[in-house]
Design an enzyme around this catalytic site. Structure first.
Site, PDB file in Angstrom:
ATOM      1  N   HIS A 363      33.442  -5.064 -65.880  1.00 26.59           N
ATOM      2  CA  HIS A 363      33.041  -5.092 -67.244  1.00 26.59           C
ATOM      3  C   HIS A 363      31.625  -4.941 -67.438  1.00 26.59           C
ATOM      4  CE1 HIS A 363      36.641  -6.986 -68.975  1.00 26.59           C
ATOM      5  NE2 HIS A 363      36.608  -6.077 -69.632  1.00 26.59           N
ATOM      6  N   GLU A 604      42.368  15.252 -58.946  1.00 28.96           N
ATOM      7  CA  GLU A 604      41.502  14.310 -58.285  1.00 28.96           C
ATOM      8  C   GLU A 604      42.228  13.655 -56.854  1.00 28.96           C
ATOM      9  OE1 GLU A 604      41.363  10.896 -61.179  1.00 28.96           O
ATOM     10  OE2 GLU A 604      43.249  11.389 -61.925  1.00 28.96           O
TER      11      GLU A 604
END
Length: 759
Positions: A363, A604
């Site tokens: 975060h 990816e």
């Protein structure tokens, strides 16, 4: 032996300084191995000599006086060969060197093991005995294990000395460098402000109380004051974060609720335990549960619970969290930074962040990038509790922290900071200009978004669209799956903000290092596990609700593009396309006039590189996720500080894979873009343009730099440079050749400004 090893390491870890640590090592290893001598020699980097720093068995007066070059003596031989040396008769070895002051001639047998930390030899651990004998395999294995265990401890003790007092030779404070993970790009020079736990829950004792009502009142007061703090911090960050992002503070408030932590602590208090003991018990149980979880996102929640527990305890002890003074140019340092800590710093004073724990995807790292604050995460060797108030340099480009930087280094980094500031100002003039090369090639530059701050920054920098909108961010900051209506509102805001420019929304990409607290994924190897499209295809109800919300949000705007992550083959793609068409039919049946948007696949996974043409036939566009593709091709976890230096998007294998993708997509007549850190690196962007990528998508911060560089070069020159670099088989040589070529063209202005210092 394992028990002995554990005990020695624990004892050494608690030593007050390097000298004490080394004394413990030589005493305990000598006892454990039943030898007559144990000595530690440390490498003095200034003189490049191995210096005897502690001994049990040799003459102690020789400590600090006896030293040898790497080319001298048996110790030097162990250090240079970087492997153990086991001799029955040391004196007969040609490299044996006699030091009269040690009394060493009495010992015949010799066993030495190098002490290596992060590939660097820091010293040599030696045991000796009088009788001639070969040490057995078990003894050799024990010493090697011991030296490997002690390497980090010695490096830590050395660093602590060089940070807060004397180095190993009794020298004054010196500059030290610590390696972490780049969390947010940029450089900062400033003063460390260490945020230590305001109160230590672990040392709170049990205590029986008679007046339970008084304890409950005390606890309820503390609860209310922490709630007030959370509301105030949320309001303070209101201008920088959107409501959904500030929802993290709502999660904190819910944890404090009467039905959560609050009620559990109250229940324990009612048994006759005092409030502080009850708090310790409840928080400890929650933290233990979280910390034992394999899921990275859920482990992050343990730090949130700890943070709340500490704040509550601080009030219970009638003291607010440390009365911190924040100087100008504050660099905030903590074992585990929390978003709440960022909000505590007065506006305009925070220039850098350092977190001992955490990854580039935590975060805090996400917030730091959104706010443009240089950040280093995962600086595990940093003795953070010792650095409060000292000068620091944070290099968010390379993931490095310098303590007590020399005047020269401070000046160099101050120039980098100023250069960045001036460059940002100067490049703002490019906002309205197209990204066009000297020979007229047009290169669209898009942005990656996820936070509200990204939208504002993207618009300020003249982005031509969104190449990647991370839809998982709104999911990560809630405590349940957002409803279709909630998602619709979020997506509409994003699509409207950029209209009529295209917005590429990636379908929910969770798993790996991105998890949801309310949807735990517990796996031994999450990066190769249940993530991305694999999760949403197994839960079509999640995929359909999200797709419906996206489609409804695009009504009347028609600038939506849908991107599917982690596709490894055509079967997954066909299933996802079927669900998208189903959602589109449902939305139209409900009366929404929505066009079917272009759908693309993220390349990816290496498997997708080799199936690029088959995938391209079934979709409207391709987009390379350079971060994950590099990680999977090189088998390197980019969030792991131990191997982060192996992660390199200019590795020949990565460049060859990228060229295959472009050629394959174009052979099927489909456009291909690239998003990720590579696209935002100005020098790499030159190569990507030369390969034929149709658009580049990047962090908004880097967009002006990329635009400036691409406007200063011709496509033909870029292709010439690419051809030269594709023939190189070493990524380091590729980097230096590329940077040298751009410097020779007078185009070094926007290259990583800290790279010259590193060189």
């Amino acid at each position: 032996m394992l028990n002995t090893l554990r005990k020695i390491v624990q004892e050494v870890n608690s030593a007050k300084d390097l000298k004490a640590a080394l004394t413990i090592i030589v005493q305990r290893v000598k006892e454990a191995m039943g030898s007559q001598v144990c000595s530690v020699y440390l490498l003095d980097t200034e003189t490049n000599r191995f210096v005897l720093m502690a001994t049990e068995g040799l003459n102690k007066r020789s400590i600090g006086k006896v030293s040898m070059a790497p080319s001298e003596g048996l110790v030097g031989l162990v250090g240079t060969r970087e492997e153990p040396l086991n001799l029955e008769d040391a004196a007969s070895h040609p490299r044996f060197r006699y030091f009269a002051e040690t009394g060493e001639e009495r010992y015949a047998s010799f066993l030495g093991a190098p002490i290596i930390h992060h590939r660097r030899v820091v010293g040599v651990l030696v045991i000796q005995q009088k009788e001639r004998r070969q040490f057995d395999e078990g003894e050799e294995a024990f010493l090697v294990t011991m030296s490997a265990q002690l390497a980090g401890v010695i490096a830590h003790a050395e660093a602590t000395g060089s940070i807060r007092g004397l180095g190993k030779q009794g020298k004054g404070i010196q500059e030290a460098k610590f390696i972490g993970v780049a969390g947010s790009p940029g450089a900062a020079v400033g003063t460390a402000v260490v945020v230590l736990p305001p109160a230590d829950l672990e040392v709170v004792p049990d205590k029986a109380v008679d007046d339970i009502a008084a304890e409950l009142q005390l606890f309820n007061q503390a609860l209310e004051r922490v709630r007030e703090d959370m509301r105030a911090l949320s309001a303070k960050l209101a201008t920088q974060l959107r409501p959904e992002e500030r929802a993290l503070f709502d999660v904190y408030l819910m944890m404090l609720d009467d039905a959560a932590l609050g009620s559990e602590v109250t229940t324990v208090i009612k048994t006759g335990q005092w409030a502080q003991g009850a708090l310790r018990q409840v928080v400890g149980e929650h933290v233990n549960r979280f910390e034992l979880m394999d899921d990275a996102y859920l482990r992050e929640r343990a730090s949130d619970v700890k943070d709340l527990g500490r704040r509550l305890l601080a009030y219970l002890q009638q003291e607010r969290q440390q009365s911190l003074v924040y100087p100008d140019n504050t660099i905030l340092v903590s074992e585990e930074l929390s978003p709440a800590m960022l909000g505590e710093v007065p506006a305009g004073k925070l220039v850098g962040l350092v977190s001992v724990l955490g990854s580039g995807n935590s975060h805090v790292a996400i917030f730091a990038r959104a706010m443009g604050i240089p950040t280093v995460m995962g600086a595990v060797d940093l003795p953070y509790s010792k650095i409060d108030g000292i000068q620091l340099i944070v290099d968010g480009y390379h993931g490095e922290v310098f303590t007590n930087p020399s005047e020269v280094l401070r000046k160099q980094y101050a120039e980098v900071v100023e250069e960045e500031r001036q460059l940002t100002q100067g490049l703002s003039a490019l906002r309205a200009l197209p990204c066009e090369t000297l020979d007229g090639h047009r290169m669209p530059l898009w942005v990656n978004t996820g936070l509200l701050a990204d939208v504002v920054r993207a618009q300020e920098r003249g982005a031509e669209g969104v190449g990647l909108y991370r839809t998982e961010v709104p999911f990560m900051i809630k405590d349940r799956f957002p409803s279709e209506k909630e998602q619709l509102a979020i997506y509409r805001e994003q699509l409207a903000a950029f209209h009529p420019l295209p917005v590429t929304m990636r379908s929910l990409d969770i798993g790996g290092d991105k998890a949801l607290s309310y949807f735990p994924i517990k796996e031994d190897n999450p990066f190769l596990g249940w993530r991305g499209i694999r999760v949403t295809l197994d839960h079509p109800e999640i995929f359909l609700v999200q797709t419906r919300a996206m489609l409804k949000a695009s009504e009347g705007l028609d600038n939506l593009r849908i991107l599917l992550p982690m596709i490894s083959g055509t079967r997954e793609l066909e299933e996802a396309l079927h669900l998208i068409h189903r959602a589109w039919g449902e939305v139209r049946d409900e009366g929404a006039d929505v066009l079917l948007p272009p759908v693309g696949v993220m390349i990816e996974i290496p498997a997708a590189v080799y199936q690029v043409r088959e995938l391209a036939r079934q979709v409207d566009f391709l987009s390379v996720g350079s971060n994950d593709l590099t990680q999977y091709l090189l088998a390197v976890d980019r969030n792991n500080p131990r191997v982060a230096d192996l992660y390199d998007f200019l590795h020949p294998a990565v460049l060859q894979a990228l060229r295959m993708v472009v050629d394959g997509a174009h052979a099927e007549g489909k456009p291909v873009s690239i998003c990720g850190e590579m696209a935002g690196d100005p020098s790499a962007a030159v190569l990507l343009m030369a390969m034929g990528f149709d658009s580049l998508s990047m962090n908004a911060t880097n967009l002006p730099k990329v635009k400036w560089l691409l406007r200063q070069i011709s496509l033909s020159k870029a292709k010439e440079l690419l051809a030269q670099l594709m023939a190189i088989d070493n990524p380091q040589v590729t980097h230096s050749t590329l940077h040298l070529a751009l410097r020779n063209l007078g185009l070094s202005r926007v290259l990583n400004p800290a790279s010259a210092i590193q060189a």
